[in-house]
Write a protein that holds these residues in place. Structure first.
Motif, PDB file in Angstrom:
ATOM      1  N   PHE A 114      57.074  95.579  29.298  1.00 52.21           N
ATOM      2  CA  PHE A 114      57.676  96.902  29.140  1.00 52.21           C
ATOM      3  C   PHE A 114      56.680  97.793  28.409  1.00 52.21           C
ATOM      4  N   ASP A 115      56.506  99.004  28.873  1.00 54.97           N
ATOM      5  CA  ASP A 115      55.514  99.916  28.305  1.00 54.97           C
ATOM      6  C   ASP A 115      56.041 100.573  27.027  1.00 54.97           C
ATOM      7  N   ALA A 116      56.173  99.770  25.974  1.00 50.27           N
ATOM      8  CA  ALA A 116      56.703 100.262  24.701  1.00 50.27           C
ATOM      9  C   ALA A 116      55.787 101.319  24.086  1.00 50.27           C
ATOM     10  N   PHE A 117      54.491 101.214  24.328  1.00 48.12           N
ATOM     11  CA  PHE A 117      53.546 102.197  23.791  1.00 48.12           C
ATOM     12  C   PHE A 117      53.922 103.594  24.286  1.00 48.12           C
ATOM     13  N   THR A 118      54.152 103.718  25.590  1.00 47.20           N
ATOM     14  CA  THR A 118      54.539 105.006  26.159  1.00 47.20           C
ATOM     15  C   THR A 118      55.900 105.448  25.637  1.00 47.20           C
ATOM     16  N   LEU A 119      56.828 104.505  25.490  1.00 39.96           N
ATOM     17  CA  LEU A 119      58.143 104.841  24.948  1.00 39.96           C
ATOM     18  C   LEU A 119      57.990 105.505  23.579  1.00 39.96           C
ATOM     19  N   PHE A 120      57.203 104.899  22.691  1.00 40.10           N
ATOM     20  CA  PHE A 120      57.049 105.446  21.351  1.00 40.10           C
ATOM     21  C   PHE A 120      56.274 106.760  21.346  1.00 40.10           C
ATOM     22  N   GLU A 121      55.370 106.959  22.320  1.00 34.19           N
ATOM     23  CA  GLU A 121      54.726 108.264  22.471  1.00 34.19           C
ATOM     24  C   GLU A 121      55.769 109.314  22.847  1.00 34.19           C
ATOM     25  N   GLN A 122      56.614 108.977  23.812  1.00 34.38           N
ATOM     26  CA  GLN A 122      57.615 109.937  24.281  1.00 34.38           C
ATOM     27  C   GLN A 122      58.659 110.252  23.208  1.00 34.38           C
ATOM     28  N   LEU A 123      58.927 109.295  22.330  1.00 37.73           N
ATOM     29  CA  LEU A 123      59.878 109.516  21.239  1.00 37.73           C
ATOM     30  C   LEU A 123      59.237 110.245  20.057  1.00 37.73           C
ATOM     31  N   GLY A 124      57.912 110.464  20.130  1.00 41.24           N
ATOM     32  CA  GLY A 124      57.213 111.156  19.062  1.00 41.24           C
ATOM     33  C   GLY A 124      56.845 110.252  17.897  1.00 41.24           C
ATOM     34  N   GLN A 125      56.962 108.937  18.081  1.00 42.52           N
ATOM     35  CA  GLN A 125      56.611 108.003  17.015  1.00 42.52           C
ATOM     36  C   GLN A 125      55.139 107.617  17.048  1.00 42.52           C
ATOM     37  N   LEU A 126      54.476 107.894  18.150  1.00 43.92           N
ATOM     38  CA  LEU A 126      53.027 107.757  18.279  1.00 43.92           C
ATOM     39  C   LEU A 126      52.518 109.082  18.831  1.00 43.92           C
ATOM     40  N   PRO A 127      51.314 109.490  18.463  1.00 43.16           N
ATOM     41  CA  PRO A 127      50.787 110.745  19.011  1.00 43.16           C
ATOM     42  C   PRO A 127      50.584 110.645  20.525  1.00 43.16           C
ATOM     43  N   GLU A 128      50.688 111.792  21.174  1.00 42.59           N
ATOM     44  CA  GLU A 128      50.450 111.857  22.618  1.00 42.59           C
ATOM     45  C   GLU A 128      49.056 111.321  22.915  1.00 42.59           C
ATOM     46  N   ASP A 129      48.929 110.562  23.980  1.00 39.15           N
ATOM     47  CA  ASP A 129      47.656 109.951  24.393  1.00 39.15           C
ATOM     48  C   ASP A 129      47.084 109.005  23.332  1.00 39.15           C
ATOM     49  N   ALA A 130      47.960 108.373  22.570  1.00 39.53           N
ATOM     50  CA  ALA A 130      47.515 107.452  21.517  1.00 39.53           C
ATOM     51  C   ALA A 130      46.724 106.281  22.088  1.00 39.53           C
ATOM     52  N   LEU A 131      47.143 105.771  23.255  1.00 35.55           N
ATOM     53  CA  LEU A 131      46.421 104.646  23.842  1.00 35.55           C
ATOM     54  C   LEU A 131      44.982 105.043  24.162  1.00 35.55           C
ATOM     55  N   MET A 132      44.811 106.219  24.748  1.00 35.85           N
ATOM     56  CA  MET A 132      43.456 106.668  25.075  1.00 35.85           C
ATOM     57  C   MET A 132      42.622 106.828  23.804  1.00 35.85           C
ATOM     58  N   ALA A 133      43.225 107.332  22.744  1.00 41.22           N
ATOM     59  CA  ALA A 133      42.507 107.475  21.478  1.00 41.22           C
ATOM     60  C   ALA A 133      42.101 106.099  20.950  1.00 41.22           C
ATOM     61  N   CYS A 134      42.995 105.148  21.041  1.00 42.61           N
ATOM     62  CA  CYS A 134      42.682 103.787  20.575  1.00 42.61           C
ATOM     63  C   CYS A 134      41.543 103.180  21.395  1.00 42.61           C
ATOM     64  N   LEU A 135      41.533 103.441  22.688  1.00 39.47           N
ATOM     65  CA  LEU A 135      40.488 102.893  23.548  1.00 39.47           C
ATOM     66  C   LEU A 135      39.115 103.481  23.240  1.00 39.47           C
ATOM     67  N   THR A 136      39.082 104.676  22.653  1.00 35.86           N
ATOM     68  CA  THR A 136      37.790 105.280  22.289  1.00 35.86           C
ATOM     69  C   THR A 136      37.323 104.805  20.918  1.00 35.86           C
ATOM     70  N   GLY A 137      38.136 103.989  20.249  1.00 31.98           N
ATOM     71  CA  GLY A 137      37.756 103.477  18.940  1.00 31.98           C
ATOM     72  C   GLY A 137      38.328 104.252  17.776  1.00 31.98           C
ATOM     73  N   GLN A 138      39.081 105.316  18.060  1.00 35.26           N
ATOM     74  CA  GLN A 138      39.684 106.078  16.971  1.00 35.26           C
ATOM     75  C   GLN A 138      40.785 105.224  16.315  1.00 35.26           C
ATOM     76  N   LYS A 139      41.065 105.552  15.083  1.00 34.67           N
ATOM     77  CA  LYS A 139      42.119 104.850  14.357  1.00 34.67           C
ATOM     78  C   LYS A 139      43.305 105.783  14.185  1.00 34.67           C
ATOM     79  N   LEU A 140      44.495 105.232  14.290  1.00 32.87           N
ATOM     80  CA  LEU A 140      45.700 106.001  14.024  1.00 32.87           C
ATOM     81  C   LEU A 140      46.024 105.864  12.555  1.00 32.87           C
ATOM     82  N   SER A 141      46.352 106.963  11.924  1.00 33.49           N
ATOM     83  CA  SER A 141      46.751 106.885  10.521  1.00 33.49           C
ATOM     84  C   SER A 141      47.966 107.775  10.309  1.00 33.49           C
ATOM     85  N   TRP A 142      48.822 107.340   9.407  1.00 31.07           N
ATOM     86  CA  TRP A 142      50.025 108.094   9.097  1.00 31.07           C
ATOM     87  C   TRP A 142      49.884 108.668   7.706  1.00 31.07           C
ATOM     88  N   ALA A 143      50.196 109.918   7.589  1.00 29.11           N
ATOM     89  CA  ALA A 143      50.085 110.602   6.275  1.00 29.11           C
ATOM     90  C   ALA A 143      51.385 110.496   5.522  1.00 29.11           C
TER      91      ALA A 143
END
Length: 143
Positions: A114-143
């Motif tokens: 199940f594509d939970a990553f996309t689900l959480f993007e659509q719910l606003g719990q992950l930034p839009e295009d978070a997977l693509m950002a992760c694939l480029t080596g960027q890190k996700l951080s929460w303030a």
């Protein structure tokens, strides 16, 4: 019951209707309470809680089977889960797949994706295009 009807019941009764008692009908007694199906986040005995959590996260939803095949005692389906989202303001459309082995009109083995990553993007719990950002080596951080 055909494998397609069994799979439809799995989605409509267990997931869409949230009827955890249907687990006892659809899952073989050979499946132990601590059995973890490949791709699930919880063992068999915790599925009722997982179902409840999904309903709390996205509200009422529908699941449509988009492809279905069977071979011997195995069947496989692609599906799409859609919802208006929490409070009807965050639409959700997420795909998944499931393969299951059937014995005596019950599931005895299954694997899901199940594509939970996309689900959480659509719910606003992950930034839009978070997977693509992760694939480029960027890190996700929460303030």
């Amino acid at each position: 019951m055909t494998k397609f009807k069994l799979l439809q019941s799995w989605f409509s009764q267990v997931w869409v209707a949230g009827d955890a008692s249907a687990l006892d009908v659809l899952l073989s007694p050979e499946i132990n309470v601590d059995t973890v199906f490949d791709g699930f986040l919880a063992p068999r005995n915790e599925l009722p809680e997982l179902i409840q959590i999904v309903h709390q996260l996205i509200g009422p939803f529908e699941i449509d089977i988009t492809r279905f095949i069977e071979d011997g005692d195995w069947c496989s389906a692609n599906y799409v889960m859609t919802a208006d989202g929490p409070y009807g303001i965050t639409p959700v459309s997420v795909g998944g797949s499931m393969m299951a082995r059937v014995k005596n009109n019950q599931f005895i083995e299954m694997t899901t994706n199940f594509d939970a990553f996309t689900l959480f993007e659509q719910l606003g719990q992950l930034p839009e295009d978070a997977l693509m950002a992760c694939l480029t080596g960027q890190k996700l951080s929460w303030a």
